[in-house]
Structures are given as structure tokens and as C-alpha cells.
Enzyme design. Structure first.
Site, mmCIF file in Angstrom:
data_model
loop_
_atom_site.group_PDB
_atom_site.id
_atom_site.type_symbol
_atom_site.label_atom_id
_atom_site.label_comp_id
_atom_site.label_asym_id
_atom_site.label_seq_id
_atom_site.Cartn_x
_atom_site.Cartn_y
_atom_site.Cartn_z
ATOM 1 N N ASP A 10 0.848 -1.201 0.000
ATOM 2 C CA ASP A 10 0.000 0.000 0.000
ATOM 3 C C ASP A 10 0.880 1.247 0.000
ATOM 4 O O ASP A 10 1.014 1.946 1.008
ATOM 5 C CB ASP A 10 -0.951 -0.029 1.204
ATOM 6 C CG ASP A 10 -1.976 -1.142 1.084
ATOM 7 O OD1 ASP A 10 -2.376 -1.464 -0.059
ATOM 8 O OD2 ASP A 10 -2.378 -1.704 2.113
ATOM 9 N N LYS A 61 -11.326 -5.356 -6.180
ATOM 10 C CA LYS A 61 -12.636 -5.170 -5.520
ATOM 11 C C LYS A 61 -13.714 -4.812 -6.554
ATOM 12 O O LYS A 61 -14.403 -3.798 -6.444
ATOM 13 C CB LYS A 61 -12.537 -4.096 -4.445
ATOM 14 C CG LYS A 61 -11.620 -4.490 -3.287
ATOM 15 C CD LYS A 61 -11.641 -3.468 -2.170
ATOM 16 C CE LYS A 61 -11.139 -4.024 -0.861
ATOM 17 N NZ LYS A 61 -9.708 -4.337 -0.816
ATOM 18 N N HIS A 63 -16.954 -4.415 -8.603
ATOM 19 C CA HIS A 63 -18.405 -4.371 -8.371
ATOM 20 C C HIS A 63 -19.002 -3.603 -9.558
ATOM 21 O O HIS A 63 -19.113 -2.390 -9.537
ATOM 22 C CB HIS A 63 -18.708 -3.658 -7.047
ATOM 23 C CG HIS A 63 -20.096 -3.901 -6.553
ATOM 24 N ND1 HIS A 63 -20.466 -3.755 -5.234
ATOM 25 C CD2 HIS A 63 -21.221 -4.318 -7.195
ATOM 26 C CE1 HIS A 63 -21.751 -4.048 -5.088
ATOM 27 N NE2 HIS A 63 -22.224 -4.382 -6.273
ATOM 28 N N ILE A 65 -21.152 -4.356 -13.743
ATOM 29 C CA ILE A 65 -21.999 -5.286 -14.492
ATOM 30 C C ILE A 65 -21.123 -6.462 -14.972
ATOM 31 O O ILE A 65 -19.899 -6.313 -15.130
ATOM 32 C CB ILE A 65 -22.708 -4.593 -15.684
ATOM 33 C CG1 ILE A 65 -21.689 -3.988 -16.650
ATOM 34 C CG2 ILE A 65 -23.685 -3.535 -15.178
ATOM 35 C CD1 ILE A 65 -22.312 -3.516 -17.961
ATOM 36 N N ARG A 208 0.965 -2.895 6.924
ATOM 37 C CA ARG A 208 1.809 -2.028 7.745
ATOM 38 C C ARG A 208 2.651 -2.741 8.793
ATOM 39 O O ARG A 208 3.758 -2.280 9.099
ATOM 40 C CB ARG A 208 0.926 -0.954 8.404
ATOM 41 C CG ARG A 208 0.389 0.035 7.381
ATOM 42 C CD ARG A 208 -0.771 0.825 7.919
ATOM 43 N NE ARG A 208 -1.967 0.011 8.060
ATOM 44 C CZ ARG A 208 -3.130 0.458 8.527
ATOM 45 N NH1 ARG A 208 -3.236 1.715 8.902
ATOM 46 N NH2 ARG A 208 -4.172 -0.342 8.599
HETATM 47 O O1 C5P Z 1 -3.715 -3.000 8.007
HETATM 48 P P1 C5P Z 1 -2.763 -3.476 6.948
HETATM 49 O O2 C5P Z 1 -1.778 -2.418 6.550
HETATM 50 O O3 C5P Z 1 -2.118 -4.789 7.284
HETATM 51 O O4 C5P Z 1 -3.700 -3.740 5.680
HETATM 52 C C1 C5P Z 1 -3.277 -4.467 4.546
HETATM 53 C C2 C5P Z 1 -4.452 -4.658 3.606
HETATM 54 O O5 C5P Z 1 -5.472 -5.418 4.228
HETATM 55 C C3 C5P Z 1 -5.090 -3.364 3.152
HETATM 56 O O6 C5P Z 1 -4.642 -3.142 1.853
HETATM 57 C C4 C5P Z 1 -6.586 -3.588 3.204
HETATM 58 O O7 C5P Z 1 -7.113 -3.796 1.913
HETATM 59 C C5 C5P Z 1 -6.749 -4.884 3.958
HETATM 60 N N1 C5P Z 1 -7.450 -4.719 5.253
HETATM 61 C C6 C5P Z 1 -8.757 -5.145 5.373
HETATM 62 N N2 C5P Z 1 -9.388 -5.074 6.580
HETATM 63 C C7 C5P Z 1 -8.757 -4.588 7.672
HETATM 64 C C8 C5P Z 1 -7.438 -4.138 7.553
HETATM 65 C C9 C5P Z 1 -6.803 -4.218 6.312
HETATM 66 O O8 C5P Z 1 -9.348 -5.596 4.399
HETATM 67 N N3 C5P Z 1 -9.396 -4.540 8.828
#
Ligand code: C5P
Length: 241
Positions: A10, A61, A63, A65, A208
Site C-alpha cells: 500500500d 474489488k 463491483h 456489471i 503495515r
Molecule cells: O492494516 P494493513 O496495513 O495490514 O492492511 C493491509 C491490507 O489489508 C489493506 O490493503 C486492506 O485492503 C486490507 N485490510 C482489510 N481489513 C482490515 C485491515 C486491512 O481488508 N481490517
């Protein structure tokens, strides 16, 4: 072939993503590219990861047609990614279009998103969804399986009941992971890799906790160790913090 730990890139630039990939080295084979990096850096960043021999989870992700979803899945297949996401709430025609398009790419798996992890029970009625996250997740996961999806994306809390509901062999990809000792970020409820693995996750997505760690390589190794098997049978550790 994805490793049990998929590192979420990310970042806002390709150079930051590649710098992290360089730091993690050959030990880390699997990366997630999400909407931020894709929008900032374009498909070139995906091609570069694939050229480096990495398995890429392209978190589109989708979403849309059915015909548009099929087109996007095909485009993902052409890029050489191994996983792509579609919202199960798009319905069965959308998921069937996605899995039919993916069939042209033998290594491409379609993962269904059920309920985004930030939604809570109390928020479901305002968007017309039924009574609990659990019921909604179960309903959509079952539909995803019926439509030929290869797996679902679900929190560690959902993994435990999805494991018993879904046919064997379906992937359960779990985000919302924090490593023991990692500094707290904005996630409300998080699980460790050990807990996710025990709950039934086949893969975890970690951003992260690895990318912002003072030693990303050590954090990655620790996450892989967590996914190698359940914690001691004593059950004394508190995996949800
Ligand atoms: O929180 P972290 O940096 O580990 O997030 C990594 C990925 O996980 C993000 O890109 C996000 O799409 C997904 N994520 C999620 N639900 C969470 C935290 C993160 O879908 N509660």
C-alpha cells in the site's frame, strides 16, 4: 504459487514498492497490489513484480456489471496475476462472469469479498442488509462457492465458521492482521497470524505490520512462522488484541 503470507504494497509509488520487495528479497514471493498503488503507478508495477517472479494478488474489488467484470478479470489474467477480487454482493451473474473469464487463465483465482471488514452489525440495516455480519457473510460466501469462486476474503473472526461452511480447498484470505509487538494502528480488532491460521485462514494479507516495521524482513519471517502452525495447545495466548 502464493506463500501463506501476502505482503500488501500500500504505497504511493512503484519505487517504494520495489524498495520493499528488494528489502524482503527472495524469501517473500507474494504481494498484494491494491487500488492505491495501481492508481498511482498503473499496471506497470504489476508487470514488474511478475517479471521478478512474484505472485501478485490484484485487489480490484470489482463491483460492476458482469461484462465489465469479465473484461477486468481478463485484463488481470493478461497481466499475469494469480488472484483477483470481486464483490460477492454484485450477485451470482457477476461472480459467474468473473470465474468464466478467469478460466482462460489456469493460474488465476477469483476471490469473493463478502462484507468489508470495517462494517459492523449496527451498520448493516442502513444499507438494507440483513441482521448480522455473520449471516451476510455466510450467505455471500455460500453463493461465491456456488458460482465457482476459488476463495473468499474474510476476517479471522469469520474464517473459523467459513472453514466449516465452505467446500474443502476453498481459499480463505484474511486481512486485518497485526504482529505481536507491532505498534497499534487504526484497525479496531486485529488478529495475529497464529490466530488466523488456527481459525482456518489459508493466507494472510499483511501491510503495515511488515512494511512499516523497523526490520521488515524480521517481521515477515515472524509472520511466516505464525502461519506455519497453531500456537501451543495450552490456548493461553490472547490472539485478539
Ligand atoms: O492494516 P494493513 O496495513 O495490514 O492492511 C493491509 C491490507 O489489508 C489493506 O490493503 C486492506 O485492503 C486490507 N485490510 C482489510 N481489513 C482490515 C485491515 C486491512 O481488508 N481490517
Amino acid at each position: 504459487m502464493f506463500s501463506p503470507v501476502i505482503v500488501a504494497l500500500d504505497f504511493s509509488s512503484s519505487s517504494e514498492a520495489m524498495e520493499l520487495s528488494d528489502k524482503l528479497g527472495p524469501a517473500c514471493s507474494s504481494y498484494k497490489v491494491g487500488l492505491q498503488l495501481l492508481t498511482e503507478a498503473g499496471p506497470a508495477v504489476v508487470r514488474e513484480l511478475v517479471e521478478r517472479g512474484k505472485s501478485v494478488f490484484l485487489d480490484l474489488k470489482l463491483h460492476e456489471i458482469p461484462i465489465s467484470v469479465a473484461g477486468a478479470v481478463r485484463a488481470a489474467g493478461k497481466l499475469g496475476v494469480g488472484m483477483v477480487t470481486v464483490h460477492a454482493s454484485g450477485g451470482s451473474a457477476v461472480m459467474r462472469a468473473a470465474t468464466a473469464a478467469a478460466a482462460e487463465y489456469p493460474n488465476l483465482k477469483v476471490l469473493a469479498l463478502t462484507v468489508i471488514t470495517s462494517l459492523t452489525d449496527s451498520e448493516l440495516p442502513e444499507i438494507g442488509l440483513a441482521p448480522s455480519v455473520r449471516l451476510q457473510v455466510e450467505r455471500l460466501a455460500q453463493l461465491a462457492a456456488d458460482c465457482g469462486c476459488h476463495g473468499v476474503v474474510a476476517s479471522a473472526h469469520e474464517a473459523s465458521y467459513l472453514k466449516t461452511l465452505l467446500p474443502p480447498g476453498m481459499l480463505i484470505i484474511t486481512p486485518g492482521i497485526q504482529l505481536e509487538g507491532a505498534r497499534s494502528n487504526d484497525q479496531e480488532r486485529v488478529a495475529t497470524p497464529e490466530f488466523a491460521c488456527q481459525a482456518g485462514a489459508t493466507h494472510v494479507v499483511i501491510g503495515r505490520s511488515i512494511t512499516q516495521a523497523s526490520n521488515p524482513q524480521a517481521a515477515f519471517v515472524s509472520a511466516m512462522a505464525g502461519m506455519a502452525g497453531p500456537v501451543g495447545s495450552s490456548g493461553t495466548s490472547d490472539p485478539l488484541r
